[in-house]
Design a protein around this motif. Structure first.
Motif, PDB file in Angstrom:
ATOM      1  N   ALA A 290       7.260 -51.812 -49.976  1.00 19.96           N
ATOM      2  CA  ALA A 290       6.206 -52.731 -50.571  1.00 19.96           C
ATOM      3  C   ALA A 290       5.867 -53.976 -49.748  1.00 19.96           C
ATOM      4  O   ALA A 290       6.354 -54.993 -50.463  1.00 19.96           O
ATOM      5  CB  ALA A 290       6.606 -52.815 -51.962  1.00 19.96           C
TER       6      ALA A 290
ATOM      7  N   ASN B 210      17.139 -56.250 -73.137  1.00 20.34           N
ATOM      8  CA  ASN B 210      17.676 -55.961 -71.848  1.00 20.34           C
ATOM      9  C   ASN B 210      19.055 -55.197 -71.932  1.00 20.34           C
ATOM     10  O   ASN B 210      19.632 -55.410 -73.025  1.00 20.34           O
ATOM     11  CB  ASN B 210      17.994 -57.028 -70.744  1.00 20.34           C
ATOM     12  CG  ASN B 210      17.941 -56.405 -69.154  1.00 20.34           C
ATOM     13  OD1 ASN B 210      18.560 -55.545 -68.838  1.00 20.34           O
ATOM     14  ND2 ASN B 210      16.933 -56.872 -68.511  1.00 20.34           N
TER      15      ASN B 210
ATOM     16  N   ALA C 171      14.493 -60.375 -63.912  1.00 24.20           N
ATOM     17  CA  ALA C 171      14.122 -62.091 -63.798  1.00 24.20           C
ATOM     18  C   ALA C 171      14.851 -62.269 -62.479  1.00 24.20           C
ATOM     19  O   ALA C 171      15.286 -63.419 -62.212  1.00 24.20           O
ATOM     20  CB  ALA C 171      15.150 -62.584 -64.791  1.00 24.20           C
TER      21      ALA C 171
ATOM     22  N   THR D 129      13.119 -57.096 -67.718  1.00 25.85           N
ATOM     23  CA  THR D 129      13.024 -57.541 -66.364  1.00 25.85           C
ATOM     24  C   THR D 129      14.377 -57.930 -65.690  1.00 25.85           C
ATOM     25  O   THR D 129      15.112 -58.900 -66.415  1.00 25.85           O
ATOM     26  CB  THR D 129      11.912 -58.410 -66.325  1.00 25.85           C
ATOM     27  OG1 THR D 129      12.058 -58.721 -64.819  1.00 25.85           O
ATOM     28  CG2 THR D 129      11.886 -59.550 -67.321  1.00 25.85           C
TER      29      THR D 129
ATOM     30  N   SER E 241       9.900 -53.395 -65.384  1.00 17.60           N
ATOM     31  CA  SER E 241       9.945 -51.863 -65.363  1.00 17.60           C
ATOM     32  C   SER E 241      11.052 -51.412 -66.305  1.00 17.60           C
ATOM     33  O   SER E 241      10.943 -50.401 -66.624  1.00 17.60           O
ATOM     34  CB  SER E 241      10.544 -51.611 -63.721  1.00 17.60           C
ATOM     35  OG  SER E 241      11.874 -52.291 -63.452  1.00 17.60           O
TER      36      SER E 241
HETATM   37  C1  BJW Z   1      16.223 -52.266 -69.521  1.00  9.98           C
HETATM   38  C2  BJW Z   1      16.114 -50.675 -69.680  1.00  9.98           C
HETATM   39  C3  BJW Z   1      15.977 -50.756 -70.964  1.00  9.98           C
HETATM   40  C4  BJW Z   1      16.637 -50.989 -67.665  1.00  9.98           C
HETATM   41  N1  BJW Z   1      15.846 -51.290 -71.937  1.00  9.98           N
HETATM   42  N2  BJW Z   1      15.944 -52.837 -70.193  1.00  9.98           N
HETATM   43  C5  BJW Z   1      11.431 -68.160 -54.638  1.00  9.98           C
HETATM   44  C6  BJW Z   1      12.642 -67.973 -54.435  1.00  9.98           C
HETATM   45  C7  BJW Z   1      13.207 -66.928 -53.787  1.00  9.98           C
HETATM   46  C8  BJW Z   1      12.152 -65.864 -53.086  1.00  9.98           C
HETATM   47  C9  BJW Z   1      11.074 -66.019 -53.405  1.00  9.98           C
HETATM   48  C10 BJW Z   1      10.438 -67.180 -54.338  1.00  9.98           C
HETATM   49  N3  BJW Z   1       9.042 -67.199 -54.201  1.00  9.98           N
HETATM   50  C11 BJW Z   1       8.603 -65.894 -53.498  1.00  9.98           C
HETATM   51  C12 BJW Z   1       9.831 -65.235 -53.162  1.00  9.98           C
HETATM   52  C13 BJW Z   1       9.598 -64.020 -52.369  1.00  9.98           C
HETATM   53  C14 BJW Z   1       9.453 -63.081 -53.430  1.00  9.98           C
HETATM   54  C15 BJW Z   1      10.570 -62.803 -54.276  1.00  9.98           C
HETATM   55  O1  BJW Z   1      10.788 -63.244 -55.447  1.00  9.98           O
HETATM   56  N4  BJW Z   1      11.592 -62.118 -54.005  1.00  9.98           N
HETATM   57  C16 BJW Z   1      12.945 -61.980 -54.861  1.00  9.98           C
HETATM   58  C17 BJW Z   1      13.619 -60.749 -54.570  1.00  9.98           C
HETATM   59  C18 BJW Z   1      13.913 -63.152 -54.509  1.00  9.98           C
HETATM   60  N5  BJW Z   1       8.195 -62.889 -54.372  1.00  9.98           N
HETATM   61  C19 BJW Z   1       6.995 -62.341 -53.735  1.00  9.98           C
HETATM   62  O2  BJW Z   1       7.074 -62.108 -52.697  1.00  9.98           O
HETATM   63  C20 BJW Z   1       5.917 -62.686 -54.941  1.00  9.98           C
HETATM   64  N6  BJW Z   1       4.955 -63.496 -53.986  1.00  9.98           N
HETATM   65  C21 BJW Z   1       4.811 -64.897 -53.931  1.00  9.98           C
HETATM   66  O3  BJW Z   1       5.907 -65.586 -54.494  1.00  9.98           O
HETATM   67  O4  BJW Z   1       4.251 -65.504 -53.002  1.00  9.98           O
HETATM   68  C22 BJW Z   1       4.175 -66.668 -52.512  1.00  9.98           C
HETATM   69  C23 BJW Z   1       5.347 -66.745 -51.405  1.00  9.98           C
HETATM   70  C24 BJW Z   1       5.337 -65.582 -50.450  1.00  9.98           C
HETATM   71  C25 BJW Z   1       6.462 -65.758 -49.770  1.00  9.98           C
HETATM   72  C26 BJW Z   1       7.657 -66.781 -49.962  1.00  9.98           C
HETATM   73  C27 BJW Z   1       7.505 -67.666 -50.863  1.00  9.98           C
HETATM   74  C28 BJW Z   1       6.290 -67.757 -51.733  1.00  9.98           C
HETATM   75  C29 BJW Z   1       5.319 -61.536 -54.867  1.00  9.98           C
HETATM   76  C30 BJW Z   1       6.039 -60.499 -55.744  1.00  9.98           C
HETATM   77  C31 BJW Z   1       5.548 -59.137 -55.854  1.00  9.98           C
HETATM   78  C32 BJW Z   1       6.479 -58.319 -56.469  1.00  9.98           C
HETATM   79  N7  BJW Z   1       5.974 -57.080 -56.190  1.00  9.98           N
HETATM   80  C33 BJW Z   1       6.705 -55.838 -56.645  1.00  9.98           C
HETATM   81  C34 BJW Z   1       6.671 -54.577 -55.908  1.00  9.98           C
HETATM   82  C35 BJW Z   1       5.248 -54.106 -56.276  1.00  9.98           C
HETATM   83  C36 BJW Z   1       4.988 -53.032 -55.587  1.00  9.98           C
HETATM   84  C37 BJW Z   1       5.567 -51.482 -56.142  1.00  9.98           C
HETATM   85  O5  BJW Z   1       6.091 -51.454 -57.330  1.00  9.98           O
HETATM   86  O6  BJW Z   1       5.480 -50.822 -55.402  1.00  9.98           O
HETATM   87  O7  BJW Z   1       6.772 -55.542 -58.121  1.00  9.98           O
HETATM   88  S1  BJW Z   1       8.682 -56.300 -56.398  1.00  9.98           S
HETATM   89  C38 BJW Z   1       9.174 -55.265 -57.956  1.00  9.98           C
HETATM   90  O8  BJW Z   1       9.871 -56.177 -58.576  1.00  9.98           O
HETATM   91  C39 BJW Z   1       7.973 -55.002 -58.568  1.00  9.98           C
HETATM   92  C40 BJW Z   1       8.319 -55.592 -60.002  1.00  9.98           C
HETATM   93  O9  BJW Z   1       7.246 -55.692 -60.732  1.00  9.98           O
HETATM   94  C41 BJW Z   1       9.310 -56.608 -59.737  1.00  9.98           C
HETATM   95  C42 BJW Z   1      10.040 -56.938 -60.636  1.00  9.98           C
HETATM   96  O10 BJW Z   1      11.065 -55.999 -61.121  1.00  9.98           O
HETATM   97  P1  BJW Z   1      11.476 -55.442 -62.543  1.00  9.98           P
HETATM   98  O11 BJW Z   1      10.429 -55.166 -63.172  1.00  9.98           O
HETATM   99  O12 BJW Z   1      12.346 -56.969 -63.107  1.00  9.98           O
HETATM  100  O13 BJW Z   1      12.302 -54.512 -62.297  1.00  9.98           O
HETATM  101  P2  BJW Z   1      14.078 -54.407 -61.861  1.00  9.98           P
HETATM  102  O14 BJW Z   1      14.289 -52.903 -61.405  1.00  9.98           O
HETATM  103  O15 BJW Z   1      14.424 -55.504 -61.069  1.00  9.98           O
HETATM  104  O16 BJW Z   1      14.844 -54.832 -63.453  1.00  9.98           O
HETATM  105  C43 BJW Z   1      14.770 -53.714 -64.429  1.00  9.98           C
HETATM  106  C44 BJW Z   1      15.334 -54.509 -65.542  1.00  9.98           C
HETATM  107  O17 BJW Z   1      15.187 -53.525 -66.776  1.00  9.98           O
HETATM  108  C45 BJW Z   1      16.951 -54.602 -65.451  1.00  9.98           C
HETATM  109  O18 BJW Z   1      17.439 -55.948 -65.609  1.00  9.98           O
HETATM  110  C46 BJW Z   1      17.606 -53.429 -66.256  1.00  9.98           C
HETATM  111  O19 BJW Z   1      18.786 -53.908 -66.976  1.00  9.98           O
HETATM  112  C47 BJW Z   1      16.562 -53.442 -67.253  1.00  9.98           C
HETATM  113  N8  BJW Z   1      16.564 -52.310 -68.071  1.00  9.98           N
HETATM  114  N9  BJW Z   1      16.316 -49.916 -68.524  1.00  9.98           N
HETATM  115  C48 BJW Z   1      15.828 -52.444 -71.692  1.00  9.98           C
HETATM  116  N10 BJW Z   1      16.025 -49.087 -71.517  1.00  9.98           N
END
Ligand code: BJW
Ligand code: ZN
Length: 267
Positions: free
Chosen positions: A51, A240, A217, A215, A24
């Motif tokens: 979500a 990032n 990460a 991201t 994002s």
């Molecule tokens: C800039 C900037 C600029 C800002 N320039 N940079 C293993 C370990 C632990 C937990 C789990 C695991 N496996 C699964 C899980 C559970 C869960 C999970 O990972 N949870 C974590 C929070 C720990 N994962 C899941 O549930 C996934 N499913 C799965 O694994 O199925 C199997 C399973 C299920 C259950 C248990 C175990 C296994 C599915 C994940 C689906 C993610 N969906 C979302 C929501 C979508 C809905 C919506 O949008 O309404 O997707 S979550 C949300 O986070 C969204 C994003 O795509 C995703 C990633 O976020 P992203 O893009 O990284 O954004 P931010 O805000 O986090 O970061 C932004 C970054 O940009 C920052 O670093 C800033 O510094 C930077 N930035 N401006 C450069 N100008």
């Protein structure tokens, strides 16, 4: 230009199979809030609490209001210089007979709007619906998505939820179905599409350079993609504004807003 940037640009000019993984942060400068940043709240909720399949089952009206708001917001914004640089880089490399795979966690469609091709959307799309009964997936760009959601979805924390009856929420248009639709988005606790995941794994296993842009990460499975590439000793560059849990594993880290850093790397 900084020597480290020069070195990464050299990596890119010698690479023939490049992975660009985005989150994002790449859309932040277009005006789309990130998840874990200050703008990550809607009303009093964090995305993590809306979500989910549980939230949708308990209150589909509230969850549809949340997505109506985000469809409205994203339809008004434009791709930024980083999306454009990615799309132009891909075009240029393809013309050289090389390959650039764009894999995004974003659901906003801004890479495609900038002209990128074959974008792999890991977490689905704001502009697709999935039927809760027949599972049909349909493209839907209507705003409002249905009459009952017109003018709904205000992020104001003092707004009462609308409690729209299920019958008036988006419904499947397949003949004889008519069931409740949901956004075609991967929610927390849901599996990614098997086919999409397999395509991502194939790219991870074959790329010879990688950029990971905007991201945090921390959301799996996408969080392990760049570290997996780095483990094969393939050069990976993180772009990032801050460090992430993956930074230590990346060969390059370019700190700053991606409209500046990514455009410099891909120019
Ligand atoms: C800039 C900037 C600029 C800002 N320039 N940079 C293993 C370990 C632990 C937990 C789990 C695991 N496996 C699964 C899980 C559970 C869960 C999970 O990972 N949870 C974590 C929070 C720990 N994962 C899941 O549930 C996934 N499913 C799965 O694994 O199925 C199997 C399973 C299920 C259950 C248990 C175990 C296994 C599915 C994940 C689906 C993610 N969906 C979302 C929501 C979508 C809905 C919506 O949008 O309404 O997707 S979550 C949300 O986070 C969204 C994003 O795509 C995703 C990633 O976020 P992203 O893009 O990284 O954004 P931010 O805000 O986090 O970061 C932004 C970054 O940009 C920052 O670093 C800033 O510094 C930077 N930035 N401006 C450069 N100008
Ligand atoms: Zn249906």
């Amino acid at each position: 230009m900084h020597n480290v940037m020069k070195s990464f640009r050299e990596v890119l000019s010698n690479a023939s199979n490049i992975l660009i993984l985005t989150g994002s942060g790449i859309s932040a400068e277009s005006g789309v809030p990130t998840f874990r940043g200050a703008g990550g709240f809607w009303r009093k909720y964090q995305a993590q609490s809306l979500a989910t399949p549980e939230a949708f089952a308990a209150n589909p009206s509230l969850v549809w209001e949340f997505y109506e708001y985000r469809r409205q917001l994203v339809s008004k914004v434009k791709p930024n210089k980083a999306h454009e640089a990615v799309a132009e880089f891909q075009k240029r490399k393809i013309a050289e007979g090389k390959n650039v795979s764009i894999v995004t966690q974003n659901i906003d469609g801004l890479h495609q709007k900038a002209g990128a091709q074959d974008v792999l959307e890991l977490h689905g799309s704001l502009y697709k619906t999935r039927c809760t009964k027949c599972h049909n997936i349909a493209i839907n760009e209507n705003i409002p998505i249905c009459p009952a959601l017109a003018g709904k979805g205000s992020p104001d924390p003092n707004i009462m939820s609308s409690d729209i009856p299920r019958e008036e929420l988006p419904r499947c248009e397949i003949e004889d179905c008519g069931a409740l639709l949901r956004p075609d988005i991967i929610w927390f606790g849901e599996q990614l599409d098997e086919n999409v995941l397999q395509q991502a794994f194939d790219i991870i296993a074959s790329c010879d350079a990688c950029l990971v842009i905007g991201t945090s990460a921390i959301v799996y499975p996408a969080a392990m993609f760049a570290p997996q590439v780095a483990r094969r000793n393939v050069p990976v560059a993180e772009f990032n504004i801050e460090e992430t849990p993956a930074t230590g594993q990346m060969q390059y880290h370019f700190q700053g807003p991606c409209t500046t850093t990514v455009t410099e790397a891909l120019a």
